[in-house]
Design an enzyme around this catalytic site. Sequence first.
Site, PDB file in Angstrom:
ATOM      1  N   THR A  44      27.034  -5.320   8.202  1.00  0.00           N
ATOM      2  CA  THR A  44      27.417  -4.304   9.184  1.00  0.00           C
ATOM      3  C   THR A  44      26.393  -4.230  10.312  1.00  0.00           C
ATOM      4  O   THR A  44      26.740  -4.204  11.491  1.00  0.00           O
ATOM      5  CB  THR A  44      27.540  -2.929   8.515  1.00  0.00           C
ATOM      6  OG1 THR A  44      28.470  -3.009   7.442  1.00  0.00           O
ATOM      7  CG2 THR A  44      28.021  -1.883   9.506  1.00  0.00           C
ATOM      8  N   TYR A 107      40.432  -0.456   6.795  1.00  0.00           N
ATOM      9  CA  TYR A 107      41.613  -0.115   7.586  1.00  0.00           C
ATOM     10  C   TYR A 107      42.919  -0.161   6.795  1.00  0.00           C
ATOM     11  O   TYR A 107      43.732   0.747   6.893  1.00  0.00           O
ATOM     12  CB  TYR A 107      41.730  -1.007   8.851  1.00  0.00           C
ATOM     13  CG  TYR A 107      42.875  -0.599   9.760  1.00  0.00           C
ATOM     14  CD1 TYR A 107      42.756   0.515  10.574  1.00  0.00           C
ATOM     15  CD2 TYR A 107      44.072  -1.304   9.777  1.00  0.00           C
ATOM     16  CE1 TYR A 107      43.802   0.917  11.389  1.00  0.00           C
ATOM     17  CE2 TYR A 107      45.129  -0.915  10.586  1.00  0.00           C
ATOM     18  CZ  TYR A 107      44.987   0.201  11.390  1.00  0.00           C
ATOM     19  OH  TYR A 107      46.034   0.598  12.191  1.00  0.00           O
ATOM     20  N   TYR A 133      30.288  -4.268  -1.896  1.00  0.00           N
ATOM     21  CA  TYR A 133      29.698  -3.356  -0.905  1.00  0.00           C
ATOM     22  C   TYR A 133      30.680  -2.220  -0.686  1.00  0.00           C
ATOM     23  O   TYR A 133      31.777  -2.412  -0.171  1.00  0.00           O
ATOM     24  CB  TYR A 133      29.433  -4.135   0.386  1.00  0.00           C
ATOM     25  CG  TYR A 133      28.882  -3.366   1.563  1.00  0.00           C
ATOM     26  CD1 TYR A 133      28.394  -2.074   1.457  1.00  0.00           C
ATOM     27  CD2 TYR A 133      28.841  -3.973   2.819  1.00  0.00           C
ATOM     28  CE1 TYR A 133      27.887  -1.403   2.552  1.00  0.00           C
ATOM     29  CE2 TYR A 133      28.334  -3.315   3.929  1.00  0.00           C
ATOM     30  CZ  TYR A 133      27.862  -2.026   3.794  1.00  0.00           C
ATOM     31  OH  TYR A 133      27.372  -1.375   4.892  1.00  0.00           O
ATOM     32  N   ARG A 138      32.564   4.160   6.495  1.00  0.00           N
ATOM     33  CA  ARG A 138      32.898   3.226   7.569  1.00  0.00           C
ATOM     34  C   ARG A 138      34.225   2.526   7.354  1.00  0.00           C
ATOM     35  O   ARG A 138      34.834   2.073   8.327  1.00  0.00           O
ATOM     36  CB  ARG A 138      31.790   2.170   7.713  1.00  0.00           C
ATOM     37  CG  ARG A 138      30.472   2.740   8.197  1.00  0.00           C
ATOM     38  CD  ARG A 138      29.502   1.655   8.644  1.00  0.00           C
ATOM     39  NE  ARG A 138      29.842   1.155   9.958  1.00  0.00           N
ATOM     40  CZ  ARG A 138      29.024   1.130  11.008  1.00  0.00           C
ATOM     41  NH1 ARG A 138      27.802   1.633  10.900  1.00  0.00           N
ATOM     42  NH2 ARG A 138      29.402   0.632  12.154  1.00  0.00           N
ATOM     43  N   LYS A 161      26.273  -3.005  -3.550  1.00  0.00           N
ATOM     44  CA  LYS A 161      25.569  -2.168  -2.581  1.00  0.00           C
ATOM     45  C   LYS A 161      26.347  -0.863  -2.519  1.00  0.00           C
ATOM     46  O   LYS A 161      27.453  -0.808  -1.985  1.00  0.00           O
ATOM     47  CB  LYS A 161      25.525  -2.839  -1.207  1.00  0.00           C
ATOM     48  CG  LYS A 161      24.891  -1.973  -0.124  1.00  0.00           C
ATOM     49  CD  LYS A 161      24.946  -2.667   1.241  1.00  0.00           C
ATOM     50  CE  LYS A 161      24.392  -1.791   2.345  1.00  0.00           C
ATOM     51  NZ  LYS A 161      24.471  -2.439   3.680  1.00  0.00           N
ATOM     52  N   ILE A 203      19.288  -2.223   0.339  1.00  0.00           N
ATOM     53  CA  ILE A 203      19.770  -3.029   1.467  1.00  0.00           C
ATOM     54  C   ILE A 203      19.694  -2.118   2.680  1.00  0.00           C
ATOM     55  O   ILE A 203      20.495  -1.217   2.839  1.00  0.00           O
ATOM     56  CB  ILE A 203      21.176  -3.586   1.191  1.00  0.00           C
ATOM     57  CG1 ILE A 203      21.133  -4.474  -0.064  1.00  0.00           C
ATOM     58  CG2 ILE A 203      21.676  -4.378   2.401  1.00  0.00           C
ATOM     59  CD1 ILE A 203      22.471  -5.059  -0.465  1.00  0.00           C
TER      60      ILE A 203
END
Length: 292
Positions: A44, A107, A133, A138, A161, A203
């Site tokens: 990201t 999305y 992840y 987000r 993560k 991370i």
Amino acid sequence: MISGSIVALVTPMDAQGGIDWDSLSKLVDFHLQEGTHAIVAVGTSGESATLDYSENIEVIRRVVDQVNGRIPVIAGTGANSTREALELTEKAKAVGADACLLVTPYYNKPTQEGLYLHFRHIAESVAIPQILYNVPGRTACDMLPETVERLSKVSNIIGIKEATGDLKRGQEVLDRVGKDFLVYSGDDATAVELILMGGKGNISVTANVAPRAMSELCTAALAGDAETARAIHAKLMPLHQMLFIEANPIPVKWALHEMGLMSDGIRLPLTWLSQHCQEPLRQAMRQCGVLA
């Protein structure tokens, strides 16, 4: 085992938005010198959403070549298309990445079964260690602990993560998975506590600008030295907060430019750090000792 301070490396760009390869090389050297334990390329923070396919692979290849085995390189290869994520993971393996980091599909809002099948398919198709992840803030997609538990049984899915910043969630994941499954923090503000609970590292966005301190924090926390780890964390807290004054990686790229480590580029739809945010971030950098 990949553990410790794992920088979510930015992708330097020039003022026109082209990749600044010289600054990328400079940043990799910076992390090798400052004690970073591993690098995530094109996550990201690396603007994976706006790099095209060839750029994505070329950034990974160059980081792998420059690191030359000294520390692990983890390639960001997630996508909301299973086919695309599979192709990126195959290419990352081909250019020598040590592991891949795959974000939950964003999305399109898959079900938990869809998430399980997505990640299992990629893991069974590409023989490289893979790290899940989860960052629902987000992606609008939350992979629940029971799904993580199912995926932890896939042999080359080695960790997650966990970037919710919710320590209760982190503890539930730790309780559900085996001792060899690696749980990393993806939230600088809570990372020290997750590591002290049994996590294997962080991370980190903050590690871009304070790599030595983040390395020392993670080393202390992994050793169970809570006092030292928390003291470093308290010193870094202004950075943890100000590096999210606008959407990541806007503030961290501005901070690295301010430190003279890269040029002043970012790609639309992201924009350069707003003028009114610059002095608060500059003050946080001074307070944490990364800027004179």
